[in-house]
Design a protein around this motif. Structure first.
Motif, PDB file in Angstrom:
ATOM      1  N   ILE A 172       0.851  -1.208   0.000  1.00 15.06           N
ATOM      2  CA  ILE A 172       0.000   0.000   0.000  1.00 15.06           C
ATOM      3  C   ILE A 172       0.877   1.244   0.000  1.00 15.06           C
ATOM      4  O   ILE A 172       1.852   1.345   0.741  1.00 15.06           O
ATOM      5  CB  ILE A 172      -0.953  -0.008   1.216  1.00 15.06           C
ATOM      6  CG1 ILE A 172      -2.098  -0.997   0.977  1.00 15.06           C
ATOM      7  CG2 ILE A 172      -1.516   1.388   1.494  1.00 15.06           C
ATOM      8  CD1 ILE A 172      -3.148  -1.027   2.050  1.00 15.06           C
ATOM      9  N   ARG A 206     -10.659  -4.054   8.576  1.00 18.60           N
ATOM     10  CA  ARG A 206      -9.698  -3.152   7.940  1.00 18.60           C
ATOM     11  C   ARG A 206     -10.462  -2.055   7.208  1.00 18.60           C
ATOM     12  O   ARG A 206     -11.626  -2.223   6.845  1.00 18.60           O
ATOM     13  CB  ARG A 206      -8.797  -3.904   6.949  1.00 18.60           C
ATOM     14  CG  ARG A 206      -7.956  -5.011   7.566  1.00 18.60           C
ATOM     15  CD  ARG A 206      -6.785  -5.362   6.659  1.00 18.60           C
ATOM     16  NE  ARG A 206      -5.870  -4.255   6.505  1.00 18.60           N
ATOM     17  CZ  ARG A 206      -4.821  -4.017   7.290  1.00 18.60           C
ATOM     18  NH1 ARG A 206      -4.551  -4.820   8.298  1.00 18.60           N
ATOM     19  NH2 ARG A 206      -4.031  -2.986   7.081  1.00 18.60           N
ATOM     20  N   LYS A 207      -9.773  -0.920   6.983  1.00 17.42           N
ATOM     21  CA  LYS A 207     -10.411   0.205   6.312  1.00 17.42           C
ATOM     22  C   LYS A 207      -9.698   0.600   5.020  1.00 17.42           C
ATOM     23  O   LYS A 207     -10.043   1.611   4.410  1.00 17.42           O
ATOM     24  CB  LYS A 207     -10.442   1.421   7.252  1.00 17.42           C
ATOM     25  CG  LYS A 207     -11.252   1.196   8.522  1.00 17.42           C
ATOM     26  CD  LYS A 207     -11.229   2.441   9.408  1.00 17.42           C
ATOM     27  CE  LYS A 207     -12.054   2.223  10.673  1.00 17.42           C
ATOM     28  NZ  LYS A 207     -12.021   3.412  11.562  1.00 17.42           N
ATOM     29  N   ASP A 208      -8.721  -0.194   4.600  1.00 11.10           N
ATOM     30  CA  ASP A 208      -7.869   0.208   3.481  1.00 11.10           C
ATOM     31  C   ASP A 208      -7.969  -0.700   2.264  1.00 11.10           C
ATOM     32  O   ASP A 208      -7.169  -0.595   1.338  1.00 11.10           O
ATOM     33  CB  ASP A 208      -6.404   0.285   3.934  1.00 11.10           C
ATOM     34  CG  ASP A 208      -5.928  -1.004   4.613  1.00 11.10           C
ATOM     35  OD1 ASP A 208      -6.706  -1.981   4.651  1.00 11.10           O
ATOM     36  OD2 ASP A 208      -4.786  -1.021   5.120  1.00 11.10           O
ATOM     37  N   LEU A 241      -8.043   0.413  -1.474  1.00 11.53           N
ATOM     38  CA  LEU A 241      -6.774   0.790  -2.112  1.00 11.53           C
ATOM     39  C   LEU A 241      -6.196  -0.348  -2.943  1.00 11.53           C
ATOM     40  O   LEU A 241      -5.242  -0.146  -3.696  1.00 11.53           O
ATOM     41  CB  LEU A 241      -5.758   1.232  -1.048  1.00 11.53           C
ATOM     42  CG  LEU A 241      -6.144   2.449  -0.207  1.00 11.53           C
ATOM     43  CD1 LEU A 241      -5.068   2.731   0.844  1.00 11.53           C
ATOM     44  CD2 LEU A 241      -6.354   3.674  -1.086  1.00 11.53           C
ATOM     45  N   GLN A 268      -3.866   6.793  -3.967  1.00 14.61           N
ATOM     46  CA  GLN A 268      -3.683   6.238  -2.624  1.00 14.61           C
ATOM     47  C   GLN A 268      -3.318   7.335  -1.632  1.00 14.61           C
ATOM     48  O   GLN A 268      -3.460   7.159  -0.417  1.00 14.61           O
ATOM     49  CB  GLN A 268      -2.581   5.176  -2.632  1.00 14.61           C
ATOM     50  CG  GLN A 268      -2.890   3.960  -3.493  1.00 14.61           C
ATOM     51  CD  GLN A 268      -1.794   2.915  -3.413  1.00 14.61           C
ATOM     52  OE1 GLN A 268      -1.376   2.512  -2.340  1.00 14.61           O
ATOM     53  NE2 GLN A 268      -1.315   2.463  -4.569  1.00 14.61           N
ATOM     54  N   GLN A 321     -13.813  -5.807   4.343  1.00 15.11           N
ATOM     55  CA  GLN A 321     -13.369  -4.864   5.375  1.00 15.11           C
ATOM     56  C   GLN A 321     -14.044  -5.170   6.708  1.00 15.11           C
ATOM     57  O   GLN A 321     -13.418  -5.066   7.770  1.00 15.11           O
ATOM     58  CB  GLN A 321     -13.632  -3.418   4.938  1.00 15.11           C
ATOM     59  CG  GLN A 321     -12.740  -2.992   3.787  1.00 15.11           C
ATOM     60  CD  GLN A 321     -12.761  -1.501   3.519  1.00 15.11           C
ATOM     61  OE1 GLN A 321     -11.751  -0.914   3.119  1.00 15.11           O
ATOM     62  NE2 GLN A 321     -13.896  -0.869   3.712  1.00 15.11           N
TER      63      GLN A 321
END
Length: 337
Positions: A34, A111-113, A116, A242, A106
């Motif tokens: 990421i 998770r919050k990513d 991406l 990102q 998520q």
């Protein structure tokens, strides 16, 4: 006589209820890359998540993902989901079935990513139509290097983009068929038995095949400048959304396109500039986004990079080279008659 002041003897206690993080049903697996051009794709993440739980990818998909997809979506059928699994990496609106898969994962992994790991963050400035490649593709050299170095095998989001044919690291053709001569089949991005680095059908290794090694070497030396141009620009593109919002990127893009349009107004600079002028006008007069191919064509024509177009000022762009180039083309065309 004892003092009645006990504040210096006893500590005060915090009686408030502590904030407890909701436990995740599945492992909170860290995505690879990421913030870099080689960020992992969402389908790759799903495969690694299944491996982390020691289950088949199909088991994870059928038992943990599909039951959470709303009933009115056709991808609740495993076969339909697998056949359209490439779109998971380019999913757009949250309301879509592919957008829902991001939300499901998520929630399951806390998770919050995970958005991406897709091209969904591009939706404000690039058209997501026909952006992903239908079949799974990979670079045998990357797989071979990662296995040799004993690093985690994964599939970058870059490999999923339709217009990319080369590995940006090795400048070799991405492969979409298993190297096993008895298999030689294409693979979907997700499948019941799929595993990173191996064929879904024969479980054969997708790294460098000794029988095909010379052909792969030939591929490295036999590439066009256009392919390398696309590689370098996509490497620049991936990290941009990102790090900042798509709305801000679109604002910069619109400002730069306005500048480029003014730059070429009332100038006869040849067929390429005429095509670009149409693209610029269409973008400014409609609400639709340009395709990735159109953005790359604009960059190629003006001699700028996609990071300059989306993330910087382009006011120093010079068209003198294009005036000369198109004049030469016009003269050469006349000489052929």
């Amino acid at each position: 006589m004892l003092s009645s002041d006990t504040s210096g003897i006893y500590r005060s206690w915090n009686m408030s209820i502590p904030q407890i993080t909701k436990p995740s049903k599945l492992y909170n697996l860290e995505p690879i890359g990421i913030g870099t051009p080689y960020v992992e794709s969402l389908t790759s993440y799903i495969c690694r998540l299944a491996e982390a739980h020691s289950v088949r990818t199909g088991t994870l998909v059928l038992e943990e993902i599909i039951p959470h997809i709303p009933k009115h979506y056709s991808v609740r059928n495993g076969k339909v989901l697998y056949n359209n699994s490439g779109a998971i990496n380019s999913c757009g609106e949250e309301a879509s079935s592919k957008g829902t898969i991001i939300k499901i994962l998520q929630d399951l992994c806390q998770r919050k990513d995970l958005s991406l790991l897709t091209m969904s963050n591009w939706k404000n400035f690039i058209s997501l139509n026909s952006l992903h490649y239908t079949n799974r593709r990979w670079c045998p050299f990357c797989f071979e290097e990662w296995q040799t170095k004993q690093t985690t095998l994964y599939e970058p989001l870059l490999w999923k983009i339709k217009c990319l044919d080369l590995c940006p690291i090795h400048i070799s053709l991405l492969v979409e068929k298993c190297g096993n001569k008895y298999c030689n089949k294409t693979n979907k991005h997700l499948g019941g038995n799929i595993s990173i680095g191996f064929s879904e059908h024969c479980n054969g290794w997708l790294g460098i095949d000794t029988d095909n090694k010379e052909n792969l070497k030939f591929n490295i030396k036999d590439q066009t400048n256009q392919g390398e141009f696309i590689c370098s620009n996509l490497v620049q593109l991936i990290p941009i959304p990102q790090k900042q919002s798509g709305v801000k990127i679109k604002h910069i893009l619109r400002r730069n396109i306005l500048f480029l349009k003014e730059k070429i107004n009332n100038q006869n600079l040849g067929d390429e500039i005429k095509k670009v002028r149409i693209l610029l006008n269409n973008f400014l007069t409609s609400r639709s986004n340009l395709s990735l191919d159109s953005l790359l064509f604009i960059c190629s024509t003006f001699g700028i990079t996609i990071s300059q177009l989306l993330d910087q000022e382009v006011q120093k762009v010079s068209l003198s080279n294009y005036c000369v180039t198109n004049e030469k083309k016009r003269i050469n065309k006349k000489e052929t008659y």
